[in-house]
Design a protein around this motif. Structure first.
Motif, PDB file in Angstrom:
ATOM      1  N   GLN A 109       0.845  -1.191   0.000  1.00  0.00           N
ATOM      2  CA  GLN A 109       0.000   0.000   0.000  1.00  0.00           C
ATOM      3  C   GLN A 109       0.883   1.244   0.000  1.00  0.00           C
ATOM      4  N   ARG A 110       0.259   2.378  -0.206  1.00  0.00           N
ATOM      5  CA  ARG A 110       0.957   3.650  -0.100  1.00  0.00           C
ATOM      6  C   ARG A 110       1.149   4.000   1.376  1.00  0.00           C
ATOM      7  N   ILE A 111       2.366   4.439   1.718  1.00  0.00           N
ATOM      8  CA  ILE A 111       2.655   4.975   3.044  1.00  0.00           C
ATOM      9  C   ILE A 111       3.072   6.428   2.835  1.00  0.00           C
ATOM     10  N   GLN A 112       2.306   7.355   3.393  1.00  0.00           N
ATOM     11  CA  GLN A 112       2.572   8.777   3.198  1.00  0.00           C
ATOM     12  C   GLN A 112       3.533   9.292   4.266  1.00  0.00           C
ATOM     13  N   LYS A 113       4.438  10.176   3.881  1.00  0.00           N
ATOM     14  CA  LYS A 113       5.327  10.817   4.847  1.00  0.00           C
ATOM     15  C   LYS A 113       4.659  12.057   5.437  1.00  0.00           C
ATOM     16  N   LEU A 114       4.865  12.246   6.728  1.00  0.00           N
ATOM     17  CA  LEU A 114       4.401  13.449   7.420  1.00  0.00           C
ATOM     18  C   LEU A 114       5.618  14.206   7.925  1.00  0.00           C
TER      19      LEU A 114
END
Length: 316
Positions: free
Chosen positions: A24-29
């Motif tokens: 899956q996509r893992i978004q950076k914060l």
């Protein structure tokens, strides 16, 4: 096309790597955890790197006066309108040098981020001269349960350039730091800037061979941008002849030639950097968004029937 990452894209794309690794996509914060930098606090220099403007790259929710937990919560809200299906995130310690503190402070800040239910890993941006074995041992311990990547500002492979931009470390430092990270089994990333003064286009192209030999998992490429309120902006006003900035068409041709020589195992996180137009001294490329640039580069690679690593020497 025969590439080792088994993708129909002509380069080893970060989005594909994420799906292969996590499904899956893992978004950076982005996180501003209140760190500084030895190139700013007087340890090395008080002037910083000539190109540096952290304010230009920090998103609106990423502010030092907010707690790490608050920045994470606001970052999730910020990204949810666009990435509605994303449930897991990396805390990206981005601003300044995020290993530049005693281990007790690092532990407090990193573990505050990891205690958030939506955080599954850390991306730690830092300098090659701000890591040591004690810190890497701690990160190795964290990596048993979380995805940890140490992201170094390489910027250039040439000491003459590092000196010209007041970087405060050598390329030898970069190599040693990456090798040390690998000794502890940690994933590594790097930043490279194209268009820095002192470098010819041929020298920049030859960096593909140098970078290919480094123990890097991922890399981000940035075109040089002259940002307001930086030492480089002042120098540009006085000495514009020192700067041979890319047009987009020139950059597109250059980056494709670079990718052809680059080790295909290295994952490409970014081809360019974006900042709000109000920070840029020059307005070039301001009408192009990152997605458009990636699409143009990719379509041109397909048109040329080329791909990352086509000219890479696997026997070196």
């Amino acid at each position: 096309m025969n590439n080792i990452w088994l993708s129909d894209r002509p380069f080893n794309a970060y989005s594909s790597y994420m799906k292969r690794t996590f499904g899956q996509r893992i978004q950076k914060l982005s996180i501003d955890a209140g760190f500084t930098c030895p190139n700013r606090d007087g340890t090395i220099s008080k002037n910083g790197c000539t190109f540096c403007s952290n304010e230009a790259f920090n998103p609106s929710y990423c502010r030092e006066f907010s707690s790490i937990t608050q920045q994470i919560n606001e970052g999730i809200k910020f990204h949810q309108w666009r990435y509605k299906r994303v449930k897991q995130y990396f805390a990206y310690f981005q601003a300044y040098s995020n290993t530049y503190a005693p281990i007790e402070i690092l532990r407090q800040k990193y573990e505050q981020a990891l205690s958030h239910e939506n955080i599954c890993g850390l991306v730690i941006g830092t300098r090659p001269d701000c890591i040591d074995r004690e810190k890497l041992q701690y990160l190795q311990d964290l990596s048993k349960d979380y995805h940890i990547i140490v992201e170094l500002g390489i910027e250039s492979c040439y000491d003459k350039t590092l000196k010209a931009i007041n970087r405060g470390h050598s390329f030898k430092d970069t190599k040693q730091s990456l090798e040390l990270c690998k000794e502890y089994g940690l994933k590594t990333g790097g930043h490279i800037i194209f268009g820095l003064p002192t470098e010819t286009r041929q020298e920049m192209l030859e960096e593909a061979d140098i970078i290919s030999s480094l123990p890097l998992d991922t890399v981000k490429f940035h075109q040089l941008q002259i940002l307001k309120n930086t030492t480089m902006a002042e120098d540009y006003k006085l000495n514009p002849q020192k700067y041979n900035l890319f047009t987009f068409e020139e950059y597109k041709d250059f980056i494709i030639s670079f990718l052809e020589r680059l080790n295909p195992n290295i994952v490409i996180e970014r081809f360019v950097s974006e900042v709000p137009p109000r920070y840029n001294v020059l307005s070039a490329w301001s009408n192009l968004r990152n997605e458009e640039i990636v699409s143009e580069i990719e379509q041109e690679m397909i048109k040329r029937n080329t791909f990352q690593g086509r000219l890479f020497n696997h026997n070196k």
